[in-house]
Design a protein around this motif. Sequence first.
Motif, PDB file in Angstrom:
ATOM      1  N   PRO A 190      23.574  -6.286 -97.477  1.00  0.00           N
ATOM      2  CA  PRO A 190      24.528  -5.283 -97.986  1.00  0.00           C
ATOM      3  C   PRO A 190      24.046  -3.861 -97.757  1.00  0.00           C
ATOM      4  O   PRO A 190      24.862  -2.954 -97.581  1.00  0.00           O
ATOM      5  N   ALA A 191      22.730  -3.652 -97.785  1.00  0.00           N
ATOM      6  CA  ALA A 191      22.125  -2.326 -97.551  1.00  0.00           C
ATOM      7  C   ALA A 191      22.876  -1.239 -98.328  1.00  0.00           C
ATOM      8  O   ALA A 191      23.028  -1.326 -99.537  1.00  0.00           O
ATOM      9  N   SER A 192      23.399  -0.228 -97.631  1.00  0.00           N
ATOM     10  CA  SER A 192      23.955   0.958 -98.295  1.00  0.00           C
ATOM     11  C   SER A 192      25.236   0.697 -99.089  1.00  0.00           C
ATOM     12  O   SER A 192      25.680   1.580 -99.827  1.00  0.00           O
ATOM     13  N   LEU A 193      25.826  -0.474 -98.932  1.00  0.00           N
ATOM     14  CA  LEU A 193      26.985  -0.808 -99.764  1.00  0.00           C
ATOM     15  C   LEU A 193      26.653  -0.711-101.244  1.00  0.00           C
ATOM     16  O   LEU A 193      27.535  -0.476-102.066  1.00  0.00           O
ATOM     17  N   LEU A 194      25.379  -0.905-101.582  1.00  0.00           N
ATOM     18  CA  LEU A 194      24.973  -0.937-102.989  1.00  0.00           C
ATOM     19  C   LEU A 194      24.333   0.370-103.452  1.00  0.00           C
ATOM     20  O   LEU A 194      23.625   0.393-104.451  1.00  0.00           O
ATOM     21  N   LYS A 195      24.582   1.474-102.708  1.00  0.00           N
ATOM     22  CA  LYS A 195      24.121   2.810-103.142  1.00  0.00           C
ATOM     23  C   LYS A 195      22.615   2.831-103.390  1.00  0.00           C
ATOM     24  O   LYS A 195      22.152   3.194-104.469  1.00  0.00           O
ATOM     25  N   LEU A 196      21.873   2.432-102.412  1.00  0.00           N
ATOM     26  CA  LEU A 196      20.424   2.316-102.547  1.00  0.00           C
ATOM     27  C   LEU A 196      19.716   3.656-102.342  1.00  0.00           C
ATOM     28  O   LEU A 196      20.249   4.575-101.728  1.00  0.00           O
ATOM     29  N   LYS A 197      18.490   3.716-102.830  1.00  0.00           N
ATOM     30  CA  LYS A 197      17.604   4.813-102.484  1.00  0.00           C
ATOM     31  C   LYS A 197      17.182   4.648-101.024  1.00  0.00           C
ATOM     32  O   LYS A 197      17.236   3.549-100.464  1.00  0.00           O
ATOM     33  N   ILE A 198      16.706   5.734-100.416  1.00  0.00           N
ATOM     34  CA  ILE A 198      16.315   5.674 -99.009  1.00  0.00           C
ATOM     35  C   ILE A 198      15.232   4.639 -98.783  1.00  0.00           C
ATOM     36  O   ILE A 198      15.268   3.872 -97.811  1.00  0.00           O
ATOM     37  N   ILE A 199      14.267   4.571 -99.672  1.00  0.00           N
ATOM     38  CA  ILE A 199      13.184   3.601 -99.507  1.00  0.00           C
ATOM     39  C   ILE A 199      13.709   2.169 -99.577  1.00  0.00           C
ATOM     40  O   ILE A 199      13.175   1.263 -98.920  1.00  0.00           O
ATOM     41  N   GLU A 200      14.776   1.956-100.328  1.00  0.00           N
ATOM     42  CA  GLU A 200      15.369   0.620-100.408  1.00  0.00           C
ATOM     43  C   GLU A 200      16.173   0.307 -99.144  1.00  0.00           C
ATOM     44  O   GLU A 200      16.180  -0.836 -98.666  1.00  0.00           O
ATOM     45  N   ILE A 201      16.872   1.306 -98.592  1.00  0.00           N
ATOM     46  CA  ILE A 201      17.562   1.101 -97.317  1.00  0.00           C
ATOM     47  C   ILE A 201      16.543   0.757 -96.235  1.00  0.00           C
ATOM     48  O   ILE A 201      16.777  -0.099 -95.382  1.00  0.00           O
ATOM     49  N   ALA A 202      15.383   1.443 -96.275  1.00  0.00           N
ATOM     50  CA  ALA A 202      14.324   1.152 -95.312  1.00  0.00           C
ATOM     51  C   ALA A 202      13.866  -0.295 -95.417  1.00  0.00           C
ATOM     52  O   ALA A 202      13.643  -0.970 -94.403  1.00  0.00           O
ATOM     53  N   GLN A 203      13.742  -0.802 -96.642  1.00  0.00           N
ATOM     54  CA  GLN A 203      13.330  -2.191 -96.835  1.00  0.00           C
ATOM     55  C   GLN A 203      14.394  -3.152 -96.330  1.00  0.00           C
ATOM     56  O   GLN A 203      14.087  -4.164 -95.684  1.00  0.00           O
ATOM     57  N   ALA A 204      15.655  -2.841 -96.618  1.00  0.00           N
ATOM     58  CA  ALA A 204      16.753  -3.697 -96.162  1.00  0.00           C
ATOM     59  C   ALA A 204      16.812  -3.761 -94.642  1.00  0.00           C
ATOM     60  O   ALA A 204      16.954  -4.851 -94.056  1.00  0.00           O
TER      61      ALA A 204
END
Length: 241
Positions: A205-219
């Motif tokens: 889902p990545a950015s669909l869930l309004k993640l922090k940048i570090i979380e998008i990086a992990q995804a």
Amino acid sequence: MFSEKNNHIGSMNDIALILSGCGAYDGSDIWEVVLICYQLEKKGQRPVFFAPNILQKEVIDHLRQLALSDQRNVLSESARIASDQIKELGELSGRDVDALILPGGNGVIRNLSDSLGDEEYLKLNPDIRRILREVCRRKKPIGACGLASLLVASALRDILETPLTLTVGKDPRLIRQIEQLGAVHVISRGTEVIVDSEHKVVSTPASLLKLKIIEIAQATENLVSGVIDFVKFTQNRRSHA
């Protein structure tokens, strides 16, 4: 198409990224694109960029989140990220690349497909539909972020003997749409990936869930790792055939 690839130099593979513009509201999610490219190059892979040479369906002011009267071209807007390295999507063939990744963003739906007012059906851009089916039939891996999972489900629904397994996170409306497209949905957190080993499809889902940048990086790292694992598995099987 890619002369270096024909020489099979080292372990570098060509991974196609299909972009849908520049900016999450009317194109590709920029963070996802940049971080996917970073992870690919970090792992010794070569990202190659493609986008359709068509007008955007809508242009969104990303500050005010309002529609503008501008007309913009999807290929030109995608070049804001990929610069002059990008090519027209019509030039891409499934035989030229080792895998395909679709970053998310609303442009995936706005520019790469048409909703016909019926949630279980998306009319895909012809080249998007063609390349997804070509890559699948050649048993090469596909990675999908966010809304791109809807395109994958729609393109492949009538050529697979068993359903795809995908994720769009936990939004009930999107889950219902994925299921109506014939796929099996798995609820996931933003950094998680769902791996469909049978069909070699990896989704997050990545950015669909309004993640922090570090979380998008992990995804994106998890997504790229899953795709590359499939590339290596396929190549190893061919080398021992």
